[in-house]
Design an enzyme around this catalytic site. Sequence first.
Site, PDB file in Angstrom:
ATOM      1  N   LYS A  11     -22.107  16.114  15.475  1.00 49.87           N
ATOM      2  CA  LYS A  11     -23.376  16.541  14.879  1.00 49.87           C
ATOM      3  C   LYS A  11     -23.381  16.303  13.364  1.00 49.87           C
ATOM      4  CE  LYS A  11     -24.244  19.992  18.502  1.00 49.87           C
ATOM      5  NZ  LYS A  11     -24.684  21.384  18.801  1.00 49.87           N
ATOM      6  N   TYR A  52     -33.155  18.624  23.836  1.00 51.32           N
ATOM      7  CA  TYR A  52     -32.860  20.054  23.976  1.00 51.32           C
ATOM      8  C   TYR A  52     -33.993  20.830  24.645  1.00 51.32           C
ATOM      9  CZ  TYR A  52     -28.510  19.920  21.238  1.00 51.32           C
ATOM     10  OH  TYR A  52     -27.231  19.704  20.807  1.00 51.32           O
ATOM     11  N   ASN A 118     -22.488  23.540  14.776  1.00 49.49           N
ATOM     12  CA  ASN A 118     -21.225  23.770  15.488  1.00 49.49           C
ATOM     13  C   ASN A 118     -20.514  22.464  15.895  1.00 49.49           C
ATOM     14  OD1 ASN A 118     -22.913  23.024  17.527  1.00 49.49           O
ATOM     15  ND2 ASN A 118     -22.620  24.837  18.794  1.00 49.49           N
ATOM     16  N   HIS A 121     -21.390  18.219  20.474  1.00 50.35           N
ATOM     17  CA  HIS A 121     -22.092  18.479  21.728  1.00 50.35           C
ATOM     18  C   HIS A 121     -21.312  17.827  22.863  1.00 50.35           C
ATOM     19  CE1 HIS A 121     -25.344  18.622  24.718  1.00 50.35           C
ATOM     20  NE2 HIS A 121     -24.926  17.415  25.050  1.00 50.35           N
ATOM     21  N   GLU A 132     -28.187  12.494  29.581  1.00 52.47           N
ATOM     22  CA  GLU A 132     -27.913  12.436  28.143  1.00 52.47           C
ATOM     23  C   GLU A 132     -27.382  11.063  27.731  1.00 52.47           C
ATOM     24  OE1 GLU A 132     -27.032  17.226  27.742  1.00 52.47           O
ATOM     25  OE2 GLU A 132     -25.411  15.819  27.321  1.00 52.47           O
TER      26      GLU A 132
HETATM   27  P1  DAT Z   1     -23.497  24.022  24.121  1.00 49.96           P
HETATM   28  O1  DAT Z   1     -23.799  23.169  22.908  1.00 49.96           O
HETATM   29  O2  DAT Z   1     -22.159  24.686  24.014  1.00 49.96           O
HETATM   30  O3  DAT Z   1     -23.705  23.304  25.419  1.00 49.96           O
HETATM   31  P2  DAT Z   1     -26.019  25.373  24.647  1.00 49.96           P
HETATM   32  O4  DAT Z   1     -26.361  24.228  25.532  1.00 49.96           O
HETATM   33  O5  DAT Z   1     -26.161  26.757  25.190  1.00 49.96           O
HETATM   34  O6  DAT Z   1     -24.530  25.242  24.078  1.00 49.96           O
HETATM   35  O7  DAT Z   1     -26.905  25.308  23.327  1.00 49.96           O
HETATM   36  C1  DAT Z   1     -27.176  24.081  22.707  1.00 49.96           C
HETATM   37  C2  DAT Z   1     -27.084  24.251  21.222  1.00 49.96           C
HETATM   38  O8  DAT Z   1     -28.049  25.216  20.782  1.00 49.96           O
HETATM   39  C3  DAT Z   1     -25.762  24.818  20.701  1.00 49.96           C
HETATM   40  O9  DAT Z   1     -24.773  23.831  20.548  1.00 49.96           O
HETATM   41  C4  DAT Z   1     -26.170  25.409  19.387  1.00 49.96           C
HETATM   42  C5  DAT Z   1     -27.534  25.970  19.702  1.00 49.96           C
HETATM   43  N1  DAT Z   1     -27.417  27.377  20.114  1.00 49.96           N
HETATM   44  C6  DAT Z   1     -27.124  27.838  21.337  1.00 49.96           C
HETATM   45  N2  DAT Z   1     -27.078  29.175  21.370  1.00 49.96           N
HETATM   46  C7  DAT Z   1     -27.349  29.565  20.116  1.00 49.96           C
HETATM   47  C8  DAT Z   1     -27.450  30.839  19.480  1.00 49.96           C
HETATM   48  N3  DAT Z   1     -27.269  31.970  20.157  1.00 49.96           N
HETATM   49  N4  DAT Z   1     -27.742  30.863  18.155  1.00 49.96           N
HETATM   50  C9  DAT Z   1     -27.930  29.719  17.466  1.00 49.96           C
HETATM   51  N5  DAT Z   1     -27.841  28.487  18.006  1.00 49.96           N
HETATM   52  C10 DAT Z   1     -27.564  28.422  19.307  1.00 49.96           C
HETATM   53 MG    MG Z   2     -25.410  22.605  26.351  1.00 43.06          MG
END
Ligand code: DAT
Ligand code: MG
Length: 155
Positions: A11, A52, A118, A121, A132
Site C-alpha cells: 500500500k 473495496y 496497514n 493487502h 482481485e
Molecule cells: P484485510 O485487509 O486484513 O483483509 P478487511 O478486508 O477487513 O481487512 O479490510 C480492508 C481494509 O479496510 C483494511 O486493510 C484496512 C481497512 N479497515 C478494515 N477495518 C478497519 C477498521 N476497523 N478501521 C480502519 N480501517 C479498517
Molecule cells: Mg480483506
Amino acid sequence: QALQLTLALIKPDAVAHPLILEAVHQQILSNKFLIVRMRELLWRKEDCQKFYQEHEGRFFYQRLVEFMASGPIRAYILAHKDAIQLWRTLMGPTRVFRARHVAPDSIRGSFGLTDTRNTTHGSDSVVSASREIAAFFPDFSEQRWYEEEEPQLRC
Ligand code: DAT
Ligand code: MG
C-alpha cells in the site's frame, strides 16, 4: 500439488518508504513465493471504490479509498502451494494495535502505522483472489497460466 495464486498489494504508506518496500519484498522472496506478475501503479479513486466494494458503508470506507488512491502501490500475483493463507499469515492481523501485540514480527506488526495505513493487502479466498487478480492484471489469464506455466513451475 498445484500452486495457488493470490493478489498481494503493498500500500502507499509502504511504497513511499524504500526500506519498508524492500523489507516486504524480501519477505516475499524468503518465503519462496513465485512472483508471477508485478507492477507499480497509481490507482484512481473509482478503482479503489470498486475494489473495496464489500466495505461500502463502513465508517472507514472513505478513508480507505482515499488512502489507496493517495500514492503509488505495488501489486503482485504470487504463487505458492498455500499462497492465500501464507501471505495473510505473513501480513498479520488487519488492525495494527492487535498486530503489534499478537504478531509483532508480522509485516503489519512491524510496519503498520494505523488501521487504514496497514502496509499490505492480501486476498482472503480463492474466489476473491481471482477477482482481485483480474482487477489489477486485466491481461492476465489465470486459466492459461494454469495450463501453460504452472505445470512447469511446481516441484
Ligand atoms: P484485510 O485487509 O486484513 O483483509 P478487511 O478486508 O477487513 O481487512 O479490510 C480492508 C481494509 O479496510 C483494511 O486493510 C484496512 C481497512 N479497515 C478494515 N477495518 C478497519 C477498521 N476497523 N478501521 C480502519 N480501517 C479498517
Ligand atoms: Mg480483506
